[in-house]
Motif scaffolding. Sequence first.
Motif, PDB file in Angstrom:
ATOM      1  N   MET A   1       0.838  -1.192   0.000  1.00  0.00           N
ATOM      2  CA  MET A   1       0.000   0.000   0.000  1.00  0.00           C
ATOM      3  C   MET A   1       0.880   1.252   0.000  1.00  0.00           C
ATOM      4  N   PRO A   2       0.444   2.291  -0.730  1.00  0.00           N
ATOM      5  CA  PRO A   2       1.293   3.470  -0.843  1.00  0.00           C
ATOM      6  C   PRO A   2       1.490   4.223   0.460  1.00  0.00           C
ATOM      7  N   PHE A   3       0.609   4.028   1.455  1.00  0.00           N
ATOM      8  CA  PHE A   3       0.711   4.786   2.702  1.00  0.00           C
ATOM      9  C   PHE A   3       1.373   3.997   3.824  1.00  0.00           C
ATOM     10  N   SER A   4       1.753   2.753   3.569  1.00  0.00           N
ATOM     11  CA  SER A   4       2.237   1.905   4.657  1.00  0.00           C
ATOM     12  C   SER A   4       3.568   2.357   5.235  1.00  0.00           C
ATOM     13  N   SER A   5       4.355   3.140   4.473  1.00  0.00           N
ATOM     14  CA  SER A   5       5.664   3.573   4.965  1.00  0.00           C
ATOM     15  C   SER A   5       5.583   4.769   5.907  1.00  0.00           C
ATOM     16  N   PHE A   6       4.436   5.445   5.964  1.00  0.00           N
ATOM     17  CA  PHE A   6       4.316   6.602   6.842  1.00  0.00           C
ATOM     18  C   PHE A   6       4.289   6.156   8.302  1.00  0.00           C
ATOM     19  N   GLU A   7       5.114   6.814   9.116  1.00  0.00           N
ATOM     20  CA  GLU A   7       5.267   6.393  10.509  1.00  0.00           C
ATOM     21  C   GLU A   7       4.787   7.417  11.514  1.00  0.00           C
ATOM     22  N   THR A   8       4.593   8.661  11.078  1.00  0.00           N
ATOM     23  CA  THR A   8       4.021   9.677  11.960  1.00  0.00           C
ATOM     24  C   THR A   8       2.868  10.358  11.241  1.00  0.00           C
ATOM     25  N   VAL A   9       1.791  10.585  11.982  1.00  0.00           N
ATOM     26  CA  VAL A   9       0.601  11.233  11.440  1.00  0.00           C
ATOM     27  C   VAL A   9       0.161  12.305  12.426  1.00  0.00           C
ATOM     28  N   SER A  10       0.105  13.563  11.984  1.00  0.00           N
ATOM     29  CA  SER A  10      -0.366  14.655  12.837  1.00  0.00           C
ATOM     30  C   SER A  10      -1.589  15.288  12.190  1.00  0.00           C
ATOM     31  N   ILE A  11      -2.583  15.645  13.014  1.00  0.00           N
ATOM     32  CA  ILE A  11      -3.861  16.142  12.518  1.00  0.00           C
ATOM     33  C   ILE A  11      -4.157  17.508  13.123  1.00  0.00           C
ATOM     34  N   THR A  12      -4.526  18.445  12.267  1.00  0.00           N
ATOM     35  CA  THR A  12      -5.008  19.751  12.699  1.00  0.00           C
ATOM     36  C   THR A  12      -6.406  19.926  12.126  1.00  0.00           C
ATOM     37  N   ALA A  13      -7.411  20.091  13.003  1.00  0.00           N
ATOM     38  CA  ALA A  13      -8.787  20.120  12.528  1.00  0.00           C
ATOM     39  C   ALA A  13      -9.554  21.274  13.150  1.00  0.00           C
ATOM     40  N   HIS A  14     -10.586  21.707  12.461  1.00  0.00           N
ATOM     41  CA  HIS A  14     -11.531  22.683  12.985  1.00  0.00           C
ATOM     42  C   HIS A  14     -12.261  22.063  14.170  1.00  0.00           C
ATOM     43  N   ARG A  15     -12.772  22.884  15.058  1.00  0.00           N
ATOM     44  CA  ARG A  15     -13.434  22.344  16.249  1.00  0.00           C
ATOM     45  C   ARG A  15     -14.651  21.485  15.908  1.00  0.00           C
ATOM     46  N   ASP A  16     -15.226  21.703  14.711  1.00  0.00           N
ATOM     47  CA  ASP A  16     -16.349  20.870  14.275  1.00  0.00           C
ATOM     48  C   ASP A  16     -15.891  19.609  13.554  1.00  0.00           C
ATOM     49  N   GLY A  17     -14.572  19.441  13.400  1.00  0.00           N
ATOM     50  CA  GLY A  17     -14.036  18.246  12.751  1.00  0.00           C
ATOM     51  C   GLY A  17     -13.525  18.482  11.352  1.00  0.00           C
ATOM     52  N   LEU A  18     -14.221  19.308  10.582  1.00  0.00           N
ATOM     53  CA  LEU A  18     -13.828  19.630   9.214  1.00  0.00           C
ATOM     54  C   LEU A  18     -13.890  21.135   9.015  1.00  0.00           C
ATOM     55  N   PRO A  19     -12.991  21.714   8.197  1.00  0.00           N
ATOM     56  CA  PRO A  19     -11.927  21.025   7.446  1.00  0.00           C
ATOM     57  C   PRO A  19     -10.808  20.528   8.366  1.00  0.00           C
ATOM     58  N   ALA A  20     -10.040  19.562   7.862  1.00  0.00           N
ATOM     59  CA  ALA A  20      -8.929  18.986   8.617  1.00  0.00           C
ATOM     60  C   ALA A  20      -7.691  18.907   7.735  1.00  0.00           C
ATOM     61  N   HIS A  21      -6.532  19.096   8.364  1.00  0.00           N
ATOM     62  CA  HIS A  21      -5.242  19.003   7.662  1.00  0.00           C
ATOM     63  C   HIS A  21      -4.425  17.904   8.324  1.00  0.00           C
ATOM     64  N   ILE A  22      -4.004  16.925   7.527  1.00  0.00           N
ATOM     65  CA  ILE A  22      -3.264  15.766   8.035  1.00  0.00           C
ATOM     66  C   ILE A  22      -1.881  15.746   7.394  1.00  0.00           C
ATOM     67  N   GLU A  23      -0.845  15.672   8.220  1.00  0.00           N
ATOM     68  CA  GLU A  23       0.531  15.619   7.716  1.00  0.00           C
ATOM     69  C   GLU A  23       1.163  14.288   8.113  1.00  0.00           C
ATOM     70  N   GLN A  24       1.763  13.623   7.139  1.00  0.00           N
ATOM     71  CA  GLN A  24       2.354  12.296   7.354  1.00  0.00           C
ATOM     72  C   GLN A  24       3.808  12.303   6.902  1.00  0.00           C
ATOM     73  N   ARG A  25       4.664  11.623   7.671  1.00  0.00           N
ATOM     74  CA  ARG A  25       6.093  11.565   7.357  1.00  0.00           C
ATOM     75  C   ARG A  25       6.619  10.151   7.555  1.00  0.00           C
ATOM     76  N   VAL A  26       7.741   9.852   6.897  1.00  0.00           N
ATOM     77  CA  VAL A  26       8.435   8.584   7.090  1.00  0.00           C
ATOM     78  C   VAL A  26       9.652   8.813   7.974  1.00  0.00           C
ATOM     79  N   CYS A  27      10.234   7.723   8.443  1.00  0.00           N
ATOM     80  CA  CYS A  27      11.445   7.796   9.261  1.00  0.00           C
ATOM     81  C   CYS A  27      12.661   7.753   8.334  1.00  0.00           C
ATOM     82  N   ASN A  28      13.337   8.899   8.152  1.00  0.00           N
ATOM     83  CA  ASN A  28      14.509   8.938   7.280  1.00  0.00           C
ATOM     84  C   ASN A  28      15.671   8.130   7.834  1.00  0.00           C
ATOM     85  N   THR A  29      15.728   7.992   9.151  1.00  0.00           N
ATOM     86  CA  THR A  29      16.825   7.243   9.757  1.00  0.00           C
ATOM     87  C   THR A  29      16.838   5.808   9.286  1.00  0.00           C
ATOM     88  N   ALA A  30      15.649   5.182   9.213  1.00  0.00           N
ATOM     89  CA  ALA A  30      15.559   3.796   8.762  1.00  0.00           C
ATOM     90  C   ALA A  30      15.993   3.661   7.305  1.00  0.00           C
TER      91      ALA A  30
END
Length: 220
Positions: free
Chosen positions: A1-30
């Motif tokens: 799956m294209p998203f399986s390598s992402f190891e951190t997920v951070s979410i910033t959302a409106h108090r009602d839930g949407l709109p939401a901004h999700i940022e995902q990163r991989v571990c460069n060290t590995a």
Amino acid sequence: MPFSSFETVSITAHRDGLPAHIEQRVCNTAALAQLFFLLPVLGLFAAPYLVLGVGFVSEPIFSEVVAERPSAFLAVLAGFGMGGILLGLPTVRCLRRLGKRREITLTNSYVEVDDRNLWGASKWGCPLREFSGVTHHIRTNVSGVRHELILVHPVSRRCLLLRIGDQISLEETQSLADLLGLPMLSASALFARRSPQGASSGDFAGQHRSIEISEGIRCP
């Protein structure tokens, strides 16, 4: 799956839930650790073939040997090709992971995805209604077990990771599905066979109100 390598997920959302901004990163060290091992091995593997190639160009005797023993020469080429595939593909995969980052913007009607790594960037988007639903999936690998909430699309490469955690309850899955106005799907929806046009050969309708946790080895 294209998203399986992402190891951190951070979410910033409106108090009602949407709109939401999700940022995902991989571990460069590995990825760097794997490259530290793969690149020297790839160099050691390629060195004898490089010497043979130079000799073949500069020394006529090499051409005579090839003419006399073509089968041996083909065997050498086959060995080089197999070794190049076995070592080259993991190396390319590690290089592509370096600096990999994904940003997802969710609204109540549209989804936008921005992918970046050290080698470039790409962006795509589509209406939220194109997604089939939300599912809860458990991924196991050498690092342990993680729970995932995934936004399922009929085209498998467009399925999106929305959240990860040590535990995710059925109520949390249902809450996210209700927020997006989509059904909650069985985890098997992720692995349903799909046609080239992206339509699933299975029927998602029967899965809309059931949730089952799939467990299996799905390594990044």
